[in-house]
Design a protein around this motif. Structure first.
Motif, PDB file in Angstrom:
ATOM      1  N   UNK A 213       0.742  -0.982   0.147  1.00 37.18           N
ATOM      2  CA  UNK A 213       0.153  -0.202  -0.259  1.00 37.18           C
ATOM      3  C   UNK A 213       1.120   1.091  -0.235  1.00 37.18           C
ATOM      4  N   UNK A 214       0.071   2.807   0.079  1.00 36.21           N
ATOM      5  CA  UNK A 214       0.320   3.490   0.077  1.00 36.21           C
ATOM      6  C   UNK A 214       0.683   4.466   1.220  1.00 36.21           C
ATOM      7  N   UNK A 215       1.840   4.301   2.276  1.00 40.13           N
ATOM      8  CA  UNK A 215       1.759   5.233   3.111  1.00 40.13           C
ATOM      9  C   UNK A 215       1.152   6.247   3.192  1.00 40.13           C
ATOM     10  N   UNK A 216      -0.141   6.810   3.849  1.00 43.17           N
ATOM     11  CA  UNK A 216       0.171   8.719   3.931  1.00 43.17           C
ATOM     12  C   UNK A 216       0.190   9.080   5.135  1.00 43.17           C
ATOM     13  N   UNK A 217       0.209   8.198   5.900  1.00 41.74           N
ATOM     14  CA  UNK A 217      -0.214   9.267   6.905  1.00 41.74           C
ATOM     15  C   UNK A 217       0.933   8.386   8.324  1.00 41.74           C
ATOM     16  N   UNK A 218       2.362   8.842   9.603  1.00 39.84           N
ATOM     17  CA  UNK A 218       2.581   8.300  10.088  1.00 39.84           C
ATOM     18  C   UNK A 218       3.074   8.687  11.633  1.00 39.84           C
ATOM     19  N   UNK A 219       2.684   7.670  12.228  1.00 36.50           N
ATOM     20  CA  UNK A 219       3.521   8.591  14.294  1.00 36.50           C
ATOM     21  C   UNK A 219       4.261   7.263  14.730  1.00 36.50           C
ATOM     22  N   UNK A 220       5.360   8.437  15.283  1.00 34.97           N
ATOM     23  CA  UNK A 220       5.890   7.902  16.052  1.00 34.97           C
ATOM     24  C   UNK A 220       5.127   7.647  17.686  1.00 34.97           C
ATOM     25  N   UNK A 221       5.502   6.096  18.428  1.00 35.95           N
ATOM     26  CA  UNK A 221       4.791   6.435  19.621  1.00 35.95           C
ATOM     27  C   UNK A 221       5.503   7.160  20.804  1.00 35.95           C
ATOM     28  N   UNK A 222       4.953   7.354  21.378  1.00 35.61           N
ATOM     29  CA  UNK A 222       6.525   7.396  22.611  1.00 35.61           C
ATOM     30  C   UNK A 222       5.664   7.584  24.034  1.00 35.61           C
ATOM     31  N   UNK A 223       6.352   7.402  25.440  1.00 30.66           N
ATOM     32  CA  UNK A 223       5.173   7.342  26.872  1.00 30.66           C
ATOM     33  C   UNK A 223       4.491   8.350  26.780  1.00 30.66           C
ATOM     34  N   UNK A 224       3.831   8.798  27.668  1.00 32.49           N
ATOM     35  CA  UNK A 224       3.136  10.127  27.897  1.00 32.49           C
ATOM     36  C   UNK A 224       4.165  10.365  28.827  1.00 32.49           C
ATOM     37  N   UNK A 225       4.838   9.913  29.829  1.00 32.02           N
ATOM     38  CA  UNK A 225       5.632  10.403  31.137  1.00 32.02           C
ATOM     39  C   UNK A 225       7.208  10.528  29.595  1.00 32.02           C
ATOM     40  N   UNK A 226       7.408  10.118  29.385  1.00 31.47           N
ATOM     41  CA  UNK A 226       8.886  10.341  28.820  1.00 31.47           C
ATOM     42  C   UNK A 226       9.165   9.798  27.421  1.00 31.47           C
ATOM     43  N   UNK A 227      10.272  10.542  27.007  1.00 29.65           N
ATOM     44  CA  UNK A 227      10.123  10.281  25.194  1.00 29.65           C
ATOM     45  C   UNK A 227      10.360   9.218  24.751  1.00 29.65           C
ATOM     46  N   UNK A 228      10.320   8.382  25.628  1.00 28.84           N
ATOM     47  CA  UNK A 228      10.442   6.347  25.719  1.00 28.84           C
ATOM     48  C   UNK A 228       9.960   5.854  24.529  1.00 28.84           C
ATOM     49  N   UNK A 229      10.622   5.809  22.934  1.00 31.29           N
ATOM     50  CA  UNK A 229      10.018   4.883  21.639  1.00 31.29           C
ATOM     51  C   UNK A 229       9.039   3.795  22.763  1.00 31.29           C
ATOM     52  N   UNK A 230       8.056   3.611  21.451  1.00 32.35           N
ATOM     53  CA  UNK A 230       7.425   2.957  22.752  1.00 32.35           C
ATOM     54  C   UNK A 230       6.757   2.029  20.855  1.00 32.35           C
ATOM     55  N   UNK A 231       7.033   2.514  19.598  1.00 28.85           N
ATOM     56  CA  UNK A 231       6.219   1.588  18.670  1.00 28.85           C
ATOM     57  C   UNK A 231       6.170   2.604  17.411  1.00 28.85           C
ATOM     58  N   UNK A 232       5.632   2.708  16.269  1.00 34.03           N
ATOM     59  CA  UNK A 232       4.637   3.617  15.240  1.00 34.03           C
ATOM     60  C   UNK A 232       3.999   3.216  14.623  1.00 34.03           C
ATOM     61  N   UNK A 233       2.906   3.467  14.767  1.00 32.28           N
ATOM     62  CA  UNK A 233       1.716   3.756  13.580  1.00 32.28           C
ATOM     63  C   UNK A 233       1.826   4.194  12.155  1.00 32.28           C
ATOM     64  N   UNK A 234       1.293   3.195  11.577  1.00 30.77           N
ATOM     65  CA  UNK A 234       1.487   3.985   9.931  1.00 30.77           C
ATOM     66  C   UNK A 234      -0.601   3.869   9.258  1.00 30.77           C
ATOM     67  N   UNK A 235      -0.739   5.170   9.236  1.00 35.54           N
ATOM     68  CA  UNK A 235      -1.931   4.807   7.270  1.00 35.54           C
ATOM     69  C   UNK A 235      -1.443   4.790   6.917  1.00 35.54           C
ATOM     70  N   UNK A 236      -2.338   3.466   5.696  1.00 39.49           N
ATOM     71  CA  UNK A 236      -1.852   2.848   4.284  1.00 39.49           C
ATOM     72  C   UNK A 236      -3.101   2.368   3.821  1.00 39.49           C
ATOM     73  N   UNK A 237      -3.215   3.169   2.131  1.00 40.97           N
ATOM     74  CA  UNK A 237      -4.128   3.076   1.960  1.00 40.97           C
ATOM     75  C   UNK A 237      -3.889   2.565   0.753  1.00 40.97           C
ATOM     76  N   UNK A 238      -4.785   1.323   0.704  1.00 40.87           N
ATOM     77  CA  UNK A 238      -4.975  -0.331   0.400  1.00 40.87           C
ATOM     78  C   UNK A 238      -6.169   0.096  -0.391  1.00 40.87           C
ATOM     79  N   UNK A 239      -6.503  -0.176  -2.000  1.00 36.88           N
ATOM     80  CA  UNK A 239      -7.579  -0.398  -2.918  1.00 36.88           C
ATOM     81  C   UNK A 239      -8.385   0.973  -2.289  1.00 36.88           C
ATOM     82  N   UNK A 240      -8.875   2.306  -2.122  1.00 36.26           N
ATOM     83  CA  UNK A 240      -8.983   3.271  -1.602  1.00 36.26           C
ATOM     84  C   UNK A 240     -10.081   3.084   0.177  1.00 36.26           C
TER      85      UNK A 240
END
Length: 232
Positions: free
Chosen positions: A123-150
């Motif tokens: 698919x095509x990534x239309x948006x992405x977000x780096x996930x972090x902890x709320x009480x620090x900048x610790x990396x907690x993963x990633x989320x991607x909005x992907x467009x596939x077949x509309x």
């Protein structure tokens, strides 16, 4: 030892007799048996090339804690061996991993090579977000909005969310900070894919939130967020 777990009926009788009288081998056999039990009823296949080398390399980089020990399991170790010396967890785990890797190559287990999976449309990534902890900048993963077949699919891959009781749920929060929608529960290993109406993101639901929810039947947000990030 791996053969004794994978094909006990074909194992030499002198090997079985030795394990019954040797406390160290009994502990190793218990660890091997636990590894095989965790696999369940799934068919075993030969390990990919290089697995054994990677297991050994990783084990060598981790010095064993002095007080990290494991005792034989009563259900899998003969009674005569339960009074034997304690074996470090790292040694039993390494023996289990390496011996099973070696054991899968002895020809006792033969299954057809699995067919290669069909490649997924990335698919095509239309948006992405780096996930972090709320009480620090610790990396907690990633989320991607992907467009596939509309369609828009939110792919979430989280890590180190902790071990609090409950389940991990994914939400989309509006940038106005007052509205949110629940997308669903993260699967094992804290990954998941969720179908999202394209208009929802266009209306401002761009903040990806992961909460820990108690199993109390309440569908509302618990108020405890483990990770968050804004799609951009």
């Amino acid at each position: 030892m791996a053969e004794l777990v994978l094909a006990p009926d074909d194992s030499p009788s002198d090997v079985r007799r030795h394990v019954e009288s040797c406390s160290e081998c009994a502990v190793t056999l218990a660890a091997l048996s636990d590894v095989r039990r965790l696999v369940g009823e799934e068919s075993l296949v030969p390990a990919p090339a290089g697995v054994r080398d990677r297991v050994m390399a990783q084990a060598r980089t981790r010095p064993p804690p002095a007080d990290d020990v494991v005792r034989p399991l009563a259900s899998t170790v003969p009674a005569a061996s339960r009074r034997g010396p304690r074996i470090p967890v790292w040694a039993a785990g390494l023996a289990a991993a390496v011996a099973l890797v070696a054991g899968l190559g002895i020809g006792r287990v033969t299954v057809p090579e699995p067919a290669a999976p069909e490649p997924e449309d990335p698919g095509s990534v239309v948006a992405a977000a780096d996930l972090t902890a709320l009480d620090s900048d610790a990396d907690r993963g990633v989320a991607r909005a992907v467009s596939v077949d509309d369609m828009v699919t939110l792919r979430v891959s989280a890590r180190e969310l902790g071990d609090e009781d409950g389940f991990h749920e994914v939400w989309l929060i509006n940038v106005d900070g007052t509205r949110m929608v629940a997308l669903g529960v993260l699967a094992d290993w804290d990954t998941g894919e969720f179908q999202v109406p394209r208009g929802l993101i266009e209306e401002g639901y761009r903040i990806v939130d992961i909460s820990v929810e108690p199993e109390d039947g309440d569908p509302t947000h618990s108020g405890v967020s483990l990770a968050r990030g804004e799609l951009a």
